[in-house]
Design a protein around this motif. Structure first.
Motif, PDB file in Angstrom:
ATOM      1  N   LYS A 110      74.429  74.013  30.776  1.00 40.67           N
ATOM      2  CA  LYS A 110      75.395  74.937  31.383  1.00 40.67           C
ATOM      3  C   LYS A 110      75.313  76.259  30.629  1.00 40.67           C
ATOM      4  O   LYS A 110      75.757  76.372  29.504  1.00 40.67           O
ATOM      5  CB  LYS A 110      76.820  74.368  31.348  1.00 40.67           C
ATOM      6  CG  LYS A 110      77.404  74.152  29.961  1.00 40.67           C
ATOM      7  CD  LYS A 110      78.795  73.553  30.080  1.00 40.67           C
ATOM      8  CE  LYS A 110      79.516  73.595  28.735  1.00 40.67           C
ATOM      9  NZ  LYS A 110      80.301  74.809  28.561  1.00 40.67           N
ATOM     10  N   ASN A 157      73.593  80.113  38.620  1.00 40.51           N
ATOM     11  CA  ASN A 157      73.144  79.295  37.506  1.00 40.51           C
ATOM     12  C   ASN A 157      73.215  77.800  37.801  1.00 40.51           C
ATOM     13  O   ASN A 157      72.785  76.990  37.005  1.00 40.51           O
ATOM     14  CB  ASN A 157      73.992  79.608  36.276  1.00 40.51           C
ATOM     15  CG  ASN A 157      73.176  79.528  35.020  1.00 40.51           C
ATOM     16  OD1 ASN A 157      72.023  79.919  35.026  1.00 40.51           O
ATOM     17  ND2 ASN A 157      73.752  79.030  33.948  1.00 40.51           N
ATOM     18  N   TYR A 158      73.792  77.448  38.952  1.00 39.80           N
ATOM     19  CA  TYR A 158      73.895  76.050  39.336  1.00 39.80           C
ATOM     20  C   TYR A 158      73.229  75.852  40.690  1.00 39.80           C
ATOM     21  O   TYR A 158      73.480  76.588  41.629  1.00 39.80           O
ATOM     22  CB  TYR A 158      75.368  75.625  39.422  1.00 39.80           C
ATOM     23  CG  TYR A 158      76.084  75.776  38.117  1.00 39.80           C
ATOM     24  CD1 TYR A 158      76.007  74.774  37.156  1.00 39.80           C
ATOM     25  CD2 TYR A 158      76.792  76.936  37.826  1.00 39.80           C
ATOM     26  CE1 TYR A 158      76.643  74.918  35.937  1.00 39.80           C
ATOM     27  CE2 TYR A 158      77.431  77.082  36.600  1.00 39.80           C
ATOM     28  CZ  TYR A 158      77.350  76.072  35.657  1.00 39.80           C
ATOM     29  OH  TYR A 158      77.962  76.223  34.450  1.00 39.80           O
ATOM     30  N   LEU A 159      72.379  74.870  40.784  1.00 44.84           N
ATOM     31  CA  LEU A 159      71.755  74.584  42.059  1.00 44.84           C
ATOM     32  C   LEU A 159      72.805  74.061  43.033  1.00 44.84           C
ATOM     33  O   LEU A 159      73.749  73.372  42.632  1.00 44.84           O
ATOM     34  CB  LEU A 159      70.645  73.554  41.885  1.00 44.84           C
ATOM     35  CG  LEU A 159      69.447  74.049  41.066  1.00 44.84           C
ATOM     36  CD1 LEU A 159      68.441  72.923  40.901  1.00 44.84           C
ATOM     37  CD2 LEU A 159      68.791  75.237  41.738  1.00 44.84           C
ATOM     38  N   SER A 209      77.764  71.100  36.265  1.00 45.52           N
ATOM     39  CA  SER A 209      77.048  71.268  35.000  1.00 45.52           C
ATOM     40  C   SER A 209      76.452  69.958  34.505  1.00 45.52           C
ATOM     41  O   SER A 209      75.332  69.935  33.992  1.00 45.52           O
ATOM     42  CB  SER A 209      77.976  71.860  33.936  1.00 45.52           C
ATOM     43  OG  SER A 209      79.069  70.993  33.702  1.00 45.52           O
ATOM     44  N   GLU A 230      73.302  69.051  36.161  1.00 46.65           N
ATOM     45  CA  GLU A 230      72.121  69.800  35.763  1.00 46.65           C
ATOM     46  C   GLU A 230      71.262  69.053  34.761  1.00 46.65           C
ATOM     47  O   GLU A 230      70.093  69.374  34.585  1.00 46.65           O
ATOM     48  CB  GLU A 230      72.526  71.154  35.189  1.00 46.65           C
ATOM     49  CG  GLU A 230      72.946  72.147  36.238  1.00 46.65           C
ATOM     50  CD  GLU A 230      72.968  73.554  35.701  1.00 46.65           C
ATOM     51  OE1 GLU A 230      71.997  73.940  35.047  1.00 46.65           O
ATOM     52  OE2 GLU A 230      73.945  74.254  35.939  1.00 46.65           O
ATOM     53  N   ARG A 271      67.819  69.697  36.272  1.00 44.09           N
ATOM     54  CA  ARG A 271      66.955  70.601  35.526  1.00 44.09           C
ATOM     55  C   ARG A 271      65.819  69.844  34.841  1.00 44.09           C
ATOM     56  O   ARG A 271      64.698  70.332  34.760  1.00 44.09           O
ATOM     57  CB  ARG A 271      67.763  71.392  34.503  1.00 44.09           C
ATOM     58  CG  ARG A 271      67.047  72.673  34.113  1.00 44.09           C
ATOM     59  CD  ARG A 271      67.844  73.517  33.151  1.00 44.09           C
ATOM     60  NE  ARG A 271      69.207  73.749  33.609  1.00 44.09           N
ATOM     61  CZ  ARG A 271      70.016  74.620  33.027  1.00 44.09           C
ATOM     62  NH1 ARG A 271      69.593  75.324  31.996  1.00 44.09           N
ATOM     63  NH2 ARG A 271      71.248  74.782  33.459  1.00 44.09           N
ATOM     64  N   ARG A 314      68.280  81.289  42.342  1.00 47.45           N
ATOM     65  CA  ARG A 314      68.619  79.902  42.044  1.00 47.45           C
ATOM     66  C   ARG A 314      68.066  79.477  40.692  1.00 47.45           C
ATOM     67  O   ARG A 314      67.909  78.307  40.427  1.00 47.45           O
ATOM     68  CB  ARG A 314      68.119  78.986  43.162  1.00 47.45           C
ATOM     69  CG  ARG A 314      68.886  79.197  44.451  1.00 47.45           C
ATOM     70  CD  ARG A 314      68.410  78.279  45.553  1.00 47.45           C
ATOM     71  NE  ARG A 314      69.245  78.453  46.733  1.00 47.45           N
ATOM     72  CZ  ARG A 314      69.067  77.786  47.854  1.00 47.45           C
ATOM     73  NH1 ARG A 314      68.121  76.899  47.963  1.00 47.45           N
ATOM     74  NH2 ARG A 314      69.860  78.007  48.887  1.00 47.45           N
ATOM     75  N   THR A 318      68.064  78.562  36.791  1.00 42.61           N
ATOM     76  CA  THR A 318      69.043  77.764  36.065  1.00 42.61           C
ATOM     77  C   THR A 318      69.115  78.149  34.598  1.00 42.61           C
ATOM     78  O   THR A 318      69.685  77.414  33.798  1.00 42.61           O
ATOM     79  CB  THR A 318      68.694  76.271  36.180  1.00 42.61           C
ATOM     80  OG1 THR A 318      67.364  76.072  35.704  1.00 42.61           O
ATOM     81  CG2 THR A 318      68.830  75.791  37.598  1.00 42.61           C
ATOM     82  N   SER A 319      68.558  79.285  34.224  1.00 35.73           N
ATOM     83  CA  SER A 319      68.640  79.765  32.856  1.00 35.73           C
ATOM     84  C   SER A 319      68.577  81.279  32.879  1.00 35.73           C
ATOM     85  O   SER A 319      68.090  81.887  33.843  1.00 35.73           O
ATOM     86  CB  SER A 319      67.485  79.204  32.020  1.00 35.73           C
ATOM     87  OG  SER A 319      67.467  79.780  30.725  1.00 35.73           O
TER      88      SER A 319
END
Length: 328
Positions: free
Chosen positions: A60, A70-72, A77, A80, A84, A313, A315-316
């Motif tokens: 997260k 930051n979240y698909l 969280s 992820e 991820r 999209r 995630t980091s």
């Protein structure tokens, strides 16, 4: 910063829009907005040796609801951890790197990635960063082994060698391994220098550069990670072997002509490269190169690198960074 984003640079990154993570082979979660053939020429290094690095930003990055990218879709969280990890495993599997390094990885994520990559023939090692969670793990508990740190994976057997390069006031750990690329022994490290204190970061860099020079007396050296400084900053001169640097390394993306505006006239390389970090928590958004793949110049040649942009999209706040090289 190593140069502005040009049209050429933008197109180059867009070729990798989905190659950053691949299309998940899961029956749930997401449908990506675009797809790129992962076996296309653009998704393959033209060199013999391959390297893959990613600062994951834990499971997260932040809790600000304004940062929903930051979240698909369909995940939270905790979700992820699974999502991820699956993305990372697929991206690595599609590229086939010899060495993989991760920064800011929650131990729960590492366990999932480790299991999948070991099944694909990789050897795995992990170490706590020694500096807390950075707010990036929602399941951190050092007492029961849910740590936050860094990982290194290699196609060859790999030792676990953590080194302390910080101070009591600013703890920082380096994860290295005696491993091999093909039949050649190498020393490889997952690096994450401090982000906030420039003097402390310079001290860590000096320790790391000195250690690397000693290791290089015996074998090639590979340093991969988030150095938290841009290429032209003084601290990075401890690693580059050119352009005013006093180090022993090539950097994978040092010859990208799209980022050559600061090179001397007629130069074919410089201290620059594609963007690896983006945050929209500033106005305007901050974009810069702070992730590196350093390869000892006496041992590697034909270096190349690309950062892979995950679009909205992602995630980091970092981008996957891939490199290639051949032996000298």
């Amino acid at each position: 910063m190593g140069g502005t984003i040009t049209v050429t640079g933008t197109r180059r990154r867009l070729r990798y829009l989905v190659a950053a993570f691949g299309v998940l082979a899961l029956t749930v979660q997401v449908a990506l907005t675009a797809q790129v053939a992962l076996t296309s020429p653009e998704a393959q290094a033209s060199t013999d040796l391959k390297f893959w690095h990613f600062n994951m930003c834990g499971n997260k990055c932040w809790e600000d609801p304004q940062n929903e990218h930051n979240y698909l879709p369909g995940t939270d969280s905790r979700g992820e951890v699974t999502v991820r990890a699956a993305q990372i495993v697929e991206s690595i599997s599609n590229y086939g790197p010899d060495i993989v390094t991760l920064n800011e990885v929650c131990y729960s994520q590492y366990r999932a990635i480790r299991a999948a990559l070991i099944a694909r023939g990789y050897h795995a090692t992990y170490a706590s960063s020694g500096k807390g969670t950075g707010g990036a793990c929602d399941n951190y508990d050092d007492s029961v082994g849910r740590k936050f740190g860094m990982a290194l994976f290699s196609k060859q057997s790999a030792t676990r060698e953590p080194y302390d390069i910080g101070t009591p006031e600013h703890p920082n750990r380096l994860l290295c391994s005696d491993t091999a690329i093909g039949s050649r022994a190498v020393k490889a490290c997952s690096v994450h220098l401090g982000a906030k204190d420039k003097e402390e970061r310079a001290l860590q860099a000096s320790k790391l550069a000195a250690m690397a020079s000693e290791w290089h007396k015996d074998k090639p050296v590979v340093l991969m990670g988030d150095f938290n400084a841009e290429p032209t900053e003084d601290v990075m001169g401890k690693f580059y072997d050119h352009s005013g640097g006093t180090g022993i390394f090539h950097e994978a993306d040092e010859s990208d002509p799209a980022y050559s505006e600061d090179w001397p006239a007629g130069a074919v390389r410089g201290r620059s490269g594609e963007i690896t970090f983006t945050t929209d928590r500033t106005d305007p958004p901050t974009v810069k190169k702070i992730d590196y793949i350093f390869l000892s110049a006496a041992d590697f040649k034909a270096v190349e690198g690309d950062s892979l942009y995950g679009g909205q999209r992602r995630t980091s706040d970092h981008r996957v960074y891939r490199g290639g090289a051949t032996w000298q």
